[in-house]
Design a protein around this motif. Structure first.
Motif, PDB file in Angstrom:
ATOM      1  N   LYS A   9       8.749 -18.134  74.316  1.00  0.00           N
ATOM      2  CA  LYS A   9       9.119 -18.048  72.892  1.00  0.00           C
ATOM      3  C   LYS A   9      10.633 -17.916  72.730  1.00  0.00           C
ATOM      4  O   LYS A   9      11.347 -17.588  73.687  1.00  0.00           O
ATOM      5  N   GLU A  15      15.076  -9.655  67.383  1.00  0.00           N
ATOM      6  CA  GLU A  15      14.906  -8.924  68.649  1.00  0.00           C
ATOM      7  C   GLU A  15      15.694  -7.615  68.623  1.00  0.00           C
ATOM      8  O   GLU A  15      16.632  -7.461  67.852  1.00  0.00           O
ATOM      9  N   HIS A  16      15.344  -6.717  69.438  1.00  0.00           N
ATOM     10  CA  HIS A  16      15.897  -5.350  69.512  1.00  0.00           C
ATOM     11  C   HIS A  16      15.513  -4.517  68.284  1.00  0.00           C
ATOM     12  O   HIS A  16      14.909  -3.455  68.450  1.00  0.00           O
ATOM     13  N   VAL A  18      13.231  -4.965  66.308  1.00  0.00           N
ATOM     14  CA  VAL A  18      11.763  -4.890  66.252  1.00  0.00           C
ATOM     15  C   VAL A  18      11.242  -3.683  67.050  1.00  0.00           C
ATOM     16  O   VAL A  18      10.184  -3.137  66.741  1.00  0.00           O
ATOM     17  N   VAL A  19      11.992  -3.244  68.040  1.00  0.00           N
ATOM     18  CA  VAL A  19      11.581  -2.071  68.836  1.00  0.00           C
ATOM     19  C   VAL A  19      11.566  -0.814  67.944  1.00  0.00           C
ATOM     20  O   VAL A  19      10.832   0.127  68.208  1.00  0.00           O
ATOM     21  N   GLY A 116      15.191 -14.375  78.401  1.00  0.00           N
ATOM     22  CA  GLY A 116      15.021 -14.197  76.955  1.00  0.00           C
ATOM     23  C   GLY A 116      14.005 -15.139  76.345  1.00  0.00           C
ATOM     24  O   GLY A 116      13.816 -15.170  75.130  1.00  0.00           O
ATOM     25  N   LEU A 117      13.313 -15.926  77.191  1.00  0.00           N
ATOM     26  CA  LEU A 117      12.292 -16.836  76.653  1.00  0.00           C
ATOM     27  C   LEU A 117      10.880 -16.280  76.873  1.00  0.00           C
ATOM     28  O   LEU A 117       9.895 -17.014  76.805  1.00  0.00           O
ATOM     29  N   GLY A 118      10.790 -14.994  77.177  1.00  0.00           N
ATOM     30  CA  GLY A 118       9.464 -14.359  77.219  1.00  0.00           C
ATOM     31  C   GLY A 118       8.647 -14.708  78.446  1.00  0.00           C
ATOM     32  O   GLY A 118       7.415 -14.860  78.354  1.00  0.00           O
ATOM     33  N   GLN A 156       7.608  -1.409  80.865  1.00  0.00           N
ATOM     34  CA  GLN A 156       8.926  -1.152  80.271  1.00  0.00           C
ATOM     35  C   GLN A 156       9.062   0.309  79.807  1.00  0.00           C
ATOM     36  O   GLN A 156       9.909   0.609  78.961  1.00  0.00           O
ATOM     37  N   GLU A 159       8.968   1.106  76.035  1.00  0.00           N
ATOM     38  CA  GLU A 159       9.984   0.476  75.175  1.00  0.00           C
ATOM     39  C   GLU A 159       9.708  -1.015  75.015  1.00  0.00           C
ATOM     40  O   GLU A 159      10.461  -1.835  75.526  1.00  0.00           O
ATOM     41  N   ALA A 160       8.625  -1.355  74.357  1.00  0.00           N
ATOM     42  CA  ALA A 160       8.357  -2.781  74.120  1.00  0.00           C
ATOM     43  C   ALA A 160       7.786  -2.934  72.722  1.00  0.00           C
ATOM     44  O   ALA A 160       7.107  -2.035  72.224  1.00  0.00           O
ATOM     45  N   THR A 202      15.846  -6.293  80.578  1.00  0.00           N
ATOM     46  CA  THR A 202      15.343  -5.931  79.242  1.00  0.00           C
ATOM     47  C   THR A 202      15.350  -4.407  79.055  1.00  0.00           C
ATOM     48  O   THR A 202      15.846  -3.907  78.034  1.00  0.00           O
ATOM     49  N   VAL A 206      17.535  -2.483  76.211  1.00  0.00           N
ATOM     50  CA  VAL A 206      16.865  -1.745  75.139  1.00  0.00           C
ATOM     51  C   VAL A 206      17.347  -0.290  75.155  1.00  0.00           C
ATOM     52  O   VAL A 206      17.654   0.293  74.103  1.00  0.00           O
TER      53      VAL A 206
HETATM   54  C1  LIG Z   1      14.680  -6.736  73.174  1.00  0.00           C
HETATM   55  C2  LIG Z   1      13.242  -7.071  72.782  1.00  0.00           C
HETATM   56  O1  LIG Z   1      13.142  -6.995  71.347  1.00  0.00           O
HETATM   57  C3  LIG Z   1      12.878  -8.513  73.182  1.00  0.00           C
HETATM   58  C4  LIG Z   1      12.960  -8.804  74.655  1.00  0.00           C
HETATM   59  O2  LIG Z   1      12.652 -10.166  74.899  1.00  0.00           O
HETATM   60  P1  LIG Z   1      12.707 -10.788  76.378  1.00  0.00           P
HETATM   61  O3  LIG Z   1      11.840  -9.902  77.249  1.00  0.00           O
HETATM   62  O4  LIG Z   1      14.124 -10.790  76.811  1.00  0.00           O
HETATM   63  O5  LIG Z   1      12.144 -12.173  76.247  1.00  0.00           O
HETATM   64  C5  LIG Z   1      12.305  -6.039  73.404  1.00  0.00           C
HETATM   65  C6  LIG Z   1      10.887  -6.081  72.846  1.00  0.00           C
HETATM   66  O6  LIG Z   1      10.680  -6.518  71.698  1.00  0.00           O
HETATM   67  O7  LIG Z   1       9.977  -5.611  73.550  1.00  0.00           O
END
Ligand SMILES: C[C@@](O)(CCOP(=O)(O)O)CC(=O)O
Ligand SMILES: Nc1ncnc2c1ncn2[C@@H]1O[C@H](COP(=O)(O)OP(=O)(O)O)[C@@H](O)[C@H]1O
Length: 337
Positions: A9, A15-16, A18-19, A116-118, A156, A159-160, A202, A206
């Protein structure tokens, strides 16, 4: 052998933040992890992956109770490499009600690791689905997304967010705000990815944002502002025709918000020189906007450009290792032949 695949994705926004309970809009892309699983007669687990950061290895261990991984590298590296698969298989064992089930697992993935693409979410989603189906059971996508989230969250350290795993399980564009997860409609966007060949950690990134947020009020405000701009982005997507061409005005408006989102992520300390360089290369070519995607620190940016200029500029940019166009993956997890 039972094989499932799940997509990676990009984050259009959020991102961030959303945590911390702000909304995010990730969007599944046609880059997949494929996981094949064969139940074993004993309680052991064997994982093969050519893509791991340990540079292609095979490891054999005795399931959750067995701490000993039979491979000659430092244990923190082994944990980083095997933690997600281990937790995915724990979830699968729980789903099938057999706490001692053993599996042979083979992973193949088109998704760069830690970029960063999951990649971890796709591996976890596909692994749970394949292990459950290999055991003669089925699992609904919502339960799968929840179990994948539990697995990621354990690895994690709590922290996800649910964003990566829900998006990978369901496919398409989704909206995640705390425990509220739902698919949303979005037109096919001209997504261009730039990848610097690196990765970010990650968990560390975070934790860095959390520390900044606790120390400075302006960092907490920055997180809230990311939430506000994500809501603006959602409204733009909701007003668009999901089956039509997005058109130049929408691409400009979304692009402006992506630029703003990147600036705020930079302020939170999660960008890097190579990510900034790729973002500027994209903007100075023909992209209507560009931002880092995922945790940051290194890895990928996502830009919007209907033409070829951004890809061409990124191809010649010294900081960019790979660039490609990403199609929206309308299908999430799926069974493969
Ligand atoms: C930083 C964060 O918002 C996204 C992390 O994305 P990725 O694992 O880098 O694809 C952490 C999360 O939402 O669990
Ligand atoms: N092809 C793969 N084979 C095995 N494990 C993988 C694979 N791709 C990703 N992983 C797991 O996911 C981790 C990277 O996930 P993460 O740090 O969340 O990065 P991303 O930004 O790609 O989501 C890797 O360290 C590894 O444990």
């Amino acid at each position: 052998m039972t094989t499932s695949s799940a997509p990676g994705k990009v984050y259009l926004f959020g991102e961030h933040a959303v945590v911390y309970g702000e909304p995010a809009v990730p969007c599944a892309i046609e880059r997949r992890a494929r996981v094949s699983v064969e139940p074993r007669d004993d309680h052991r687990v064997r994982v093969e992956s050519d893509d791991l950061t340990l540079d292609g290895f095979t490891v054999e261990w005795g399931g959750p109770a067995d701490e000993h991984h039979d491979v000659d590298v430092p244990s923190n590296l082994v944990e980083a490499a095997t933690g997600y698969v281990d937790e995915a298989l724990s979830q699968a064992r729980d789903a099938i009600g057999d706490p001692e089930a053993g599996f042979d697992v083979t992973i193949e993935s088109d998704i760069p690791l830690g970029g960063g693409l999951g990649s971890s979410a796709a591996v976890v989603v596909a692994a749970i689905d394949a292990a459950v189906r290999a055991s003669g059971e089925t699992i609904e996508p919502e339960e799968l997304a929840d179990r994948a989230y539990q697995a990621e969250s354990t690895v994690q350290g709590g922290e996800a967010s649910r964003a990566d795993t829900y998006c990978s399980a369901m496919g398409g564009a989704v909206r995640v705000e705390g425990d509220d997860t739902r698919p949303i409609e979005a037109p096919e966007l001209p997504l261009v990815i730039g990848y610097d060949g690196g990765a970010g950690d990650t968990g560390e990134l975070v934790a860095g944002v959390r520390a900044l947020k606790e120390e400075y009020g302006f960092a907490a405000d920055t997180v809230e502002t990311i939430g506000d701009l994500t809501r603006e982005g959602e409204q733009l997507l909701a007003a668009a025709d999901p089956d039509g061409d997005p058109g130049p005005v929408l691409l400009e408006e979304l692009g402006d918000l992506m630029d703003f989102n990147h600036g705020l992520l930079s302020a939170l300390g999660v960008s890097s020189r190579s990510l900034d360089r790729m973002v500027w290369t994209a903007r100075e070519a023909d992209a209507t906007g560009a931002k880092l995607t995922g945790a940051g620190g290194g890895g990928c940016i996502v830009a919007l450009d209907e033409g070829q200029a951004t890809r061409r500029a990124l191809e010649y940019s010294p900081g960019c290792d790979q660039t490609f166009r990403a199609e929206l993956a309308t299908e999430g997890v799926r069974a493969e032949e």
